[in-house]
Design an enzyme around this catalytic site. Structure first.
Site, short mmCIF file in Angstrom:
data_model
loop_
_atom_site.label_atom_id
_atom_site.label_comp_id
_atom_site.label_asym_id
_atom_site.label_seq_id
_atom_site.Cartn_x
_atom_site.Cartn_y
_atom_site.Cartn_z
N ASN A 109 0.85 -1.19 0.00
CA ASN A 109 0.00 0.00 0.00
C ASN A 109 0.88 1.24 0.00
O ASN A 109 1.97 1.24 0.57
CB ASN A 109 -0.86 0.00 1.28
CG ASN A 109 -1.77 1.21 1.39
OD1 ASN A 109 -2.48 1.56 0.43
ND2 ASN A 109 -1.77 1.86 2.55
N HIS A 111 0.98 5.09 1.34
CA HIS A 111 0.30 5.92 2.34
C HIS A 111 0.99 7.29 2.42
O HIS A 111 2.22 7.35 2.49
CB HIS A 111 0.35 5.24 3.72
CG HIS A 111 -0.33 6.05 4.78
ND1 HIS A 111 -1.70 6.10 4.91
CD2 HIS A 111 0.17 6.87 5.73
CE1 HIS A 111 -2.01 6.91 5.90
NE2 HIS A 111 -0.90 7.39 6.43
N SER A 138 5.00 6.67 2.46
CA SER A 138 5.57 5.35 2.76
C SER A 138 4.89 4.30 1.90
O SER A 138 3.68 4.36 1.68
CB SER A 138 5.31 4.97 4.23
OG SER A 138 5.73 5.98 5.12
N ASP A 147 -2.36 0.49 8.05
CA ASP A 147 -1.19 1.37 7.86
C ASP A 147 -0.02 0.98 8.77
O ASP A 147 0.90 1.78 8.97
CB ASP A 147 -1.54 2.86 8.08
CG ASP A 147 -2.58 3.37 7.10
OD1 ASP A 147 -2.63 2.85 5.96
OD2 ASP A 147 -3.35 4.28 7.46
C1 GRF Z 1 -2.64 9.04 -2.55
O1 GRF Z 1 -2.31 10.15 -1.78
C2 GRF Z 1 -2.36 7.79 -1.77
O2 GRF Z 1 -1.26 7.89 -0.94
C3 GRF Z 1 -3.61 7.68 -0.93
O3 GRF Z 1 -4.64 8.04 -1.80
C4 GRF Z 1 -4.13 8.94 -2.79
C5 GRF Z 1 -4.45 8.35 -4.12
O4 GRF Z 1 -4.11 9.18 -5.19
N1 GRF Z 1 -3.70 6.35 -0.36
P1 GRF Z 1 -4.18 8.64 -6.68
O5 GRF Z 1 -5.56 8.02 -6.88
O6 GRF Z 1 -3.09 7.62 -6.86
O7 GRF Z 1 -3.98 9.83 -7.55
#
Ligand code: GRF
Length: 207
Positions: A109, A111, A138, A147
């Site tokens: 994932n 984050h 991360s 997370d």
């Molecule tokens: C990103 O900030 C990611 O870290 C979070 O959700 C957002 C997704 O953005 N989990 P995208 O859809 O990849 O543009």
């Protein structure tokens, strides 16, 4: 030898998916994105997958009576693509322990914080409210602890005077787009090992 197969789960914009597809196009990803799944039919990121000829699936969480039923349908659909790695790239559903355990060691994932700081939502706002001096993103293995799984790669940004949520989000997103392809590439090259709950990055083999 066939490259590892990668399935990417998204819920919206899909810019991290876009970064993975770009890395693949540029030959910087030792794997192939074979399947993109979304829980929302209107996720903009689906168009990015279609433009590259990647198979897409929609598993709409609203069509299921319970989270368990949704997750069973989702994992059936994921498994149909026979992925070696599942990437949560802005997939905005919290996943239950059975689902997560099924992909133990092969689901990661992205984050938007320097974990373990600022797990959860609204990270940019919380970082600014706290007067923190640095922030970042991360990539981590997914475990039932939301997370909280072993961290693979992190990237940091300075917080500068005048930063607001939008400015910070933009700079952190640029970091996400760098570290997510990096982590996926390391995984596909089998350079990640989890020892005692921590990630070891193995050296690149000699040429
Ligand atoms: C990103 O900030 C990611 O870290 C979070 O959700 C957002 C997704 O953005 N989990 P995208 O859809 O990849 O543009």
């Amino acid at each position: 030898m066939a490259l590892p197969r990668i399935s990417v789960l998204i819920s919206g914009r899909g810019s991290n998916l876009g970064a993975l597809l770009a890395a693949q196009r540029h030959g910087d990803l030792a794997g192939t994105i074979t399947h993109v799944l979304s829980n929302r039919a209107d996720a903009q990121g689906l168009a990015l997958a279609l433009a590259e000829g990647v198979a897409t699936s929609i598993v709409d969480h609203k069509a299921y009576a319970s989270r368990d039923a949704f997750e069973r349908a989702l994992s059936t659909e994921i498994d149909r693509g026979e992925p070696d790695l599942v990437v949560l790239a802005g997939f905005l559903r919290v996943l239950g322990a059975d689902f997560v355990d099924h992909y133990a060691g092969r689901m990661i994932n992205i984050h938007p914080s320097l974990l373990p700081a600022y797990a959860g939502l609204h990270t940019h706002r919380r970082v600014l409210d706290d007067g923190a001096r640095e922030h970042g993103a991360s990539v981590h293995f997914v475990t039932p602890d939301v997370d909280g799984g072993p961290i693979i790669v992190q990237g940091r940004v300075d917080i500068v005077p005048g930063d607001d949520e939008a400015a910070l989000a933009t700079r952190v997103l640029a970091v996400e787009h760098r570290i997510l392809p990096q982590a996926v590439d390391l995984y596909c090259r089998r350079r990640l090992r989890i020892v005692d709950g921590r990630v070891q990055v193995l050296p690149a083999p000699a040429q």
